[in-house]
Design a protein around this motif. Structure first.
Motif: not given
Length: 94
Positions: A3-5, A58, A62, A65-66, A69, A89, A91-93
């Motif tokens: 996952a990308y921020l 990276k 996900q 990432l969460q 955050y 901001i 987030s992407y998968d």
């Protein structure tokens, strides 16, 4: 799945921004996240994009990432971030 921020940034206070960035770097370590790219906008080729800077981070997935955050370490940095810059901001998968 990674996952990308992506953060789109317009810095308002460079001194506070340095404090925020240093804090973010430390906060990423337990989550095995890595800064892939940090740079300044050169040219908007299509559409409108008001922000001058971008960061791509990276994460393993996900949920991680969460967790980052919403972690105490990152949440404590949000007031500094808000004083330092205007930030979007997302987030992407992958």
């Amino acid at each position: 799945m990674p996952a990308y921020l992506i953060g789109y940034i317009t810095i308002k206070n460079p001194d506070k921004w340095k404090i925020y960035v240093a804090g973010v770097q430390k906060s990423l370590i337990p989550f095995k996240a890595e800064v892939v790219f940090r740079g300044n906008r050169a040219t908007v080729l299509a559409g409108e994009h008001p922000h001058q800077d971008t960061v791509v981070i990276k994460f393993p997935d996900q949920p991680t990432l969460q967790q980052w955050y919403h972690s105490d370490a990152y949440q404590a940095l949000i007031p500094v971030r808000d004083e330092a810059a205007d930030v979007v901001i997302i987030s992407y998968d992958a």
